[in-house]
Scaffold this motif. Structure first.
Motif, short mmCIF file in Angstrom:
data_model
loop_
_atom_site.label_atom_id
_atom_site.label_comp_id
_atom_site.label_asym_id
_atom_site.label_seq_id
_atom_site.Cartn_x
_atom_site.Cartn_y
_atom_site.Cartn_z
N LEU A 69 29.38 9.31 7.20
CA LEU A 69 29.10 9.37 5.76
C LEU A 69 27.76 8.72 5.40
CD1 LEU A 69 32.64 8.48 4.37
CD2 LEU A 69 31.48 10.69 4.19
N GLY A 70 27.13 8.08 6.39
CA GLY A 70 25.86 7.40 6.14
C GLY A 70 26.03 6.01 5.58
N ILE A 71 27.20 5.43 5.76
CA ILE A 71 27.49 4.08 5.26
C ILE A 71 27.41 3.11 6.43
CG2 ILE A 71 29.24 2.60 4.21
CD1 ILE A 71 30.29 5.09 2.76
N GLU A 72 26.53 2.13 6.31
CA GLU A 72 26.37 1.12 7.35
C GLU A 72 27.45 0.05 7.20
OE1 GLU A 72 22.44 -0.46 7.59
OE2 GLU A 72 21.53 1.51 7.39
N LEU A 73 28.19 -0.17 8.28
CA LEU A 73 29.27 -1.16 8.28
C LEU A 73 29.48 -1.62 9.71
CD1 LEU A 73 31.49 -2.45 6.42
CD2 LEU A 73 32.97 -0.58 7.14
N THR A 74 29.58 -2.93 9.90
CA THR A 74 29.81 -3.46 11.24
C THR A 74 31.30 -3.73 11.44
OG1 THR A 74 29.60 -5.79 10.60
CG2 THR A 74 27.56 -4.60 11.22
N LYS A 75 31.69 -3.93 12.68
CA LYS A 75 33.08 -4.24 13.00
C LYS A 75 33.50 -5.55 12.33
CE LYS A 75 36.33 -4.46 16.82
NZ LYS A 75 36.53 -4.35 18.26
#
Length: 82
Positions: free
Chosen positions: A28-34
């Motif tokens: 979706l183009g959403i940056e998110l880390t674990k």
């Protein structure tokens, strides 16, 4: 949806692995880390940003759509409180 005649209906949601959620967010183009996904309470600004990005993608609503208009602010400050 599951039902039991004596109990109220309950809903079952699929449990997803972090890797599946992170892959979907990436697509979706959403940056998110674990770490941000696993501990949202430690990453409040990122969590807020992700929710607004999802609202924009899924509903076409932006963060600005949730800001009060000048007329709303005027009304709120001029309302008498009991």
């Amino acid at each position: 949806l599951t039902t039991n005649s004596s109990a109220p209906p309950s809903y079952i949601f699929p449990l997803l692995k972090h890797s599946d959620i992170l892959q979907c967010m990436s697509e979706l183009g959403i940056e998110l880390t674990k770490a941000e996904l696993a501990e949202p309470h430690r990453h409040k600004e990122t969590t807020k940003k992700v929710f607004f990005q999802l609202l924009d993608i899924c509903c076409g609503l932006t963060e600005e759509d949730f800001q009060p208009s000048p007329a709303m602010l005027e009304t709120a400050t001029s309302c008498p409180f009991p």
